[in-house]
Design a protein around this motif. Structure first.
Motif: not given
Lengths: 100, 235
Positions: A45-56, A58, A69, B168, B218
């Motif tokens: 769950a953490t990884l999901g939240a860390l990746i998206f939408p932050g990557i957009l 970056s 990406g 990322y 989370t």
């Protein structure tokens, strides 16, 4: 100036204490099975939240972020190791930044 | 396996973290300098706080003249997500590890070290492996900070920007193989992305600190996962 040192010490404390307490106290505790399952899901769950939408956001523009990406996604789906995924993603973003 | 080898494996595994941290830490050094923060303070921040986003926020608030209490509160809220990571990691580290060693390892918990360690295949993690990961993360973060302060110039813009995606991509490389292998993981990670996006894009919800929105996404996704898949990750 002493003021700034005090600030740093307090910032360090409020950062370290939440990192510390569970590691030390939950280690030997018998947790209910549901909580264990919950904690098992936390990294995903953490990884999901860390990746998206932050990557957009970056790389400074959405096109190079998408290029990097998408390349990273493809590389990780064909089981490339993480280092290759990272280098591929950077390259993808780099190429698009150069093209624009 | 022996301690030295575990430690070395940790160092090796963490190279992508180093690659991601250095440009960000350089940027932190430069921003700090540009905001007239004394070098000793910037160096201390990277050494004793060791939490990227909160350091940027701290320096930014300082330059805006925020009060100490406000900055400390913001730091606490932003970094409290590590509490969840620490709880999750506590269940994965070899039980024989002493409390003292655990408190050392706790200092090194960041989004990146936690993710890397958690996605490791072995069910029980060696504390020496973790120490290796933390060492690379800590050294690259601090080296980058020094470089930013002393050199005062970033990498060329094109390189600095494209390297912004490094962390990322590491997260993607860590998460996707598990999403492919396990339906519960796929569902939980996807829900977390959707929930987190809602907090960024729905106007009423936007404006919350990103540390806080990561915690909410989370907890919500992991809770839904626990309800939908009470057996856990492995089916």
């Amino acid at each position: 100036m002493t003021n700034l040192y005090i600030l740093v010490i307090f910032m360090a404390l409020v950062t370290y204490i939440p990192r510390l307490l569970p590691m030390v106290f939950l280690k030997d505790m018998k947790l209910p099975p549901q909580l264990k399952v919950f904690l098992q899901f936390v990294p995903f769950a953490t990884l999901g939240a860390l990746i998206f939408p932050g990557i957009l956001t970056s790389t400074g523009d959405i096109y190079s972020a998408l290029a990097g990406g998408i390349l990273a996604v493809i590389l990780s789906l064909v089981k490339a190791n993480v280092m290759i995924v990272v280098l591929g993603g950077i390259l993808g973003a780099y190429i698009l930044i150069m093209l624009m | 396996m022996n301690k030295g080898l575990e430690f070395k494996n940790g160092l090796k595994a963490a190279i992508p973290i180093g690659l991601g941290y250095i440009p960000i830490a350089i940027a932190f050094g430069i921003l700090s300098k540009a905001s007239d923060i004394p070098n000793t303070i910037s160096i201390m921040l990277s050494m004793v706080v060791f939490a990227g986003a909160s350091q940027f926020v701290g320096v930014n608030m300082l330059s805006l003249g925020a009060a100490t209490v406000e900055i400390v509160m913001a730091t606490f809220i932003l970094n409290f997500r590590h509490f969840l990571m620490s709880a999750s990691l506590s269940q994965r580290i070899d039980e024989r590890t002493s409390k003292r060693f655990m408190s050392l390892l706790a200092f090194g918990i960041t989004d990146e070290t936690f993710s890397l360690a958690s996605m490791w295949e072995e069910k029980k993690l060696s504390p020496y492996f973790l120490l290796g990961i933390n060492t690379i993360a800590f050294c690259s973060w601090n080296t980058g900070t020094w470089a930013g302060l002393l050199l005062g110039t970033a990498l060329p813009d094109t390189l600095q920007n494209s390297m912004g995606i490094a962390i990322y991509c590491m997260f993607i490389g860590l998460l996707l193989p598990s999403m492919k292998k396990s339906i519960p993981v796929l569902v939980v990670a996807a829900m977390s992305m959707v929930i987190h996006s809602m907090f960024k894009w729905i106007p009423v919800l936007a404006g919350l600190s990103s540390g806080f929105t990561i915690i909410i996404a989370t907890i919500a996704a992991a809770t839904l996962g626990t309800i939908l898949f009470p057996e856990g990750v492995e089916n």
